[in-house]
Motif scaffolding. Structure first.
Motif, mmCIF file in Angstrom:
data_model
loop_
_atom_site.group_PDB
_atom_site.id
_atom_site.type_symbol
_atom_site.label_atom_id
_atom_site.label_comp_id
_atom_site.label_asym_id
_atom_site.label_seq_id
_atom_site.Cartn_x
_atom_site.Cartn_y
_atom_site.Cartn_z
ATOM 1 N N HIS A 50 0.855 -1.411 0.028
ATOM 2 C CA HIS A 50 -0.034 0.054 0.039
ATOM 3 C C HIS A 50 0.841 0.998 0.097
ATOM 4 O O HIS A 50 1.195 1.585 1.043
ATOM 5 C CB HIS A 50 -1.067 -0.002 1.182
ATOM 6 C CG HIS A 50 -1.881 1.155 1.152
ATOM 7 N ND1 HIS A 50 -3.084 0.972 1.569
ATOM 8 C CD2 HIS A 50 -1.753 2.322 0.842
ATOM 9 C CE1 HIS A 50 -3.835 2.131 1.505
ATOM 10 N NE2 HIS A 50 -3.039 3.138 1.149
ATOM 11 N N HIS B 119 1.852 5.324 -2.690
ATOM 12 C CA HIS B 119 1.335 6.174 -3.336
ATOM 13 C C HIS B 119 2.450 6.633 -4.254
ATOM 14 O O HIS B 119 3.437 7.524 -3.205
ATOM 15 C CB HIS B 119 0.575 7.083 -2.931
ATOM 16 C CG HIS B 119 -0.750 6.640 -2.018
ATOM 17 N ND1 HIS B 119 -2.043 6.322 -2.494
ATOM 18 C CD2 HIS B 119 -0.747 6.457 -0.586
ATOM 19 C CE1 HIS B 119 -2.563 5.885 -1.620
ATOM 20 N NE2 HIS B 119 -2.146 5.841 -0.526
ATOM 21 N N LYS C 159 -9.033 -1.360 -5.195
ATOM 22 C CA LYS C 159 -9.220 -0.768 -3.701
ATOM 23 C C LYS C 159 -10.555 -0.569 -3.336
ATOM 24 O O LYS C 159 -11.370 0.112 -4.129
ATOM 25 C CB LYS C 159 -8.347 0.459 -3.634
ATOM 26 C CG LYS C 159 -8.373 1.206 -2.449
ATOM 27 C CD LYS C 159 -7.435 2.628 -2.280
ATOM 28 C CE LYS C 159 -7.353 3.199 -1.150
ATOM 29 N NZ LYS C 159 -6.383 4.242 -0.965
ATOM 30 N N ASP D 148 2.603 2.924 3.478
ATOM 31 C CA ASP D 148 1.449 4.043 3.011
ATOM 32 C C ASP D 148 2.117 5.622 2.839
ATOM 33 O O ASP D 148 1.789 6.330 3.456
ATOM 34 C CB ASP D 148 0.243 4.136 4.115
ATOM 35 C CG ASP D 148 -0.921 4.886 3.348
ATOM 36 O OD1 ASP D 148 -0.689 5.259 2.105
ATOM 37 O OD2 ASP D 148 -1.952 5.083 3.966
HETATM 38 ZN ZN LIG Z 1 -2.779 5.331 1.331
#
Ligand SMILES: [Zn+2]
Length: 346
Positions: A22, A24, A143, A285
């Protein structure tokens, strides 16, 4: 054959390397892509993100990053493909949506469960669209997300079926279960930790997925350790699902990284002792780049600095080893489990 569906095509699952389940690469809240002040210098952004990714691959052996950025949060398929080409890192894109309170644009709120399923399956099997243009790059997982938002965190109100899940989120989750079952891919989720005050959001999400026939072994319930919710996790682990330990080194809704890391590490040890080592995955994350971080978005959560990819091995893993976590456990959590869950049989 068992493959990971990356933006550059299917690769044999055994080539996963260490996986981050997870992350980005590029992130901006819905609407940021319309802001002239956030306009990208594409080459500079590619350099900035690729530099971090390349270091992670070369120095620490990360082989696969799941980019959990949904389409309305600045998902940029060409950018992911270019980072992957430049660095050799496998990048798995996702289809799906943000929580209703922050995302799911109006156009999509009007669509039926069947139409949403068709959208997800198209992204997974044909190619994702970016700003009206069809790309050749496919998503490799879905997701789903529930909960409120970060400016004024509060528990979610009761929605349909008595769950603390909004009406459209409920429909999106059902659509995701159908699409994932059709394609054979994983679903990874976002919950808001505030919802633990009123319910077990992990179980609520999983129940809806199971009602639609989803295989719980292909479901990862995210943000379950922020802070650790042992009983809530045991409940969904017993139902056959997986949980994700994320926010390593990144304090979200808790005092400090030190405080959260220590609590998460202790909870992980308990779950390992209870025999759940095959059902846990791990990630930061991180936001590798947020074009407005520290400018209009000054929440420390949004800063690009966050925590470096090296932190996993300079701080987090030594902390775990100090508590008796073995290399065998780590091999499962960082390689075997995510590889199995994200693999698609073709
Ligand atoms: Zn996230």
């Amino acid at each position: 054959m068992s493959v990971l569906r990356t933006v550059l095509g299917d690769v044999p699952a055994e080539n996963s390397g260490l996986m981050l389940s997870h992350e980005h690469l590029l992130y901006g809240y819905p609407g940021a892509e319309l802001d002239p002040r956030a306009a990208l210098d594409y080459d500079a952004a590619l350099d900035f993100v690729s530099g971090q990714v390349a270091k992670g691959k070369e120095n620490y052996g990360y082989g696969t990053i799941v980019d959990m950025t949904p389409p309305e949060v600045g998902r940029y398929p060409q950018f992911m493909a270019d980072v992957s080409k430049r660095t050799g890192m496998n990048v798995i894109a996702i289809t799906g949506f943000f929580p209703e309170r922050m995302g799911i644009p109006y156009y999509w709120r009007r669509q039926t469960r069947e139409e949403l399923t068709e959208f997800f399956v198209g992204d997974l099997t044909d190619g994702m669209v970016f700003a009206w243009h069809k790309t050749p790059y496919r998503a490799g997982a879905i997701k789903i997300a529930t909960g409120q938002e970060s400016v004024t965190p509060m528990p979610s109100p009761v929605g349909p079926n008595g769950r603390h899940i909004h009406e459209i989120e409920d429909r999106v989750i059902r659509a995701a279960a159908h699409a994932a079952t059709q394609v054979g891919c994983a679903i990874n989720t976002h919950i808001d930790p505030m919802d633990f005050e009123v319910t077990n959001p992990l179980r609520e999400q999983l129940e809806i997925l199971l009602e639609e026939g989803m295989d719980p072994g292909k479901v990862i319930l995210g943000h379950a350790f922020v802070p650790p919710q042992l009983d809530a996790m045991r409940e969904v682990l017993k139902m056959g699902a997986n949980v994700q330990l994320d926010h390593v080194g990144i304090p979200w809704r808790v005092g400090s990284a030190e405080e959260l890391d220590e609590a998460m590490a202790n909870a992980l040890v308990v779950l390992l002792e209870e025999g759940y080592g095959d059902r846990i995955v791990m990630s930061f994350d991180r936001w590798f780049m947020n074009p407005r971080a520290g400018v209009t978005e000054d929440d420390p959560q949004l800063l690009n600095e966050k925590v470096d990819l090296s932190y996993m091995f300079t701080s987090w893993v030594p902390r775990l080893k100090g508590k008796g976590v073995t290399d065998e456990h780590l091999q499962k959590i960082m390689v075997d489990n995510p590889r199995r869950i994200f693999s698609i049989d073709v």
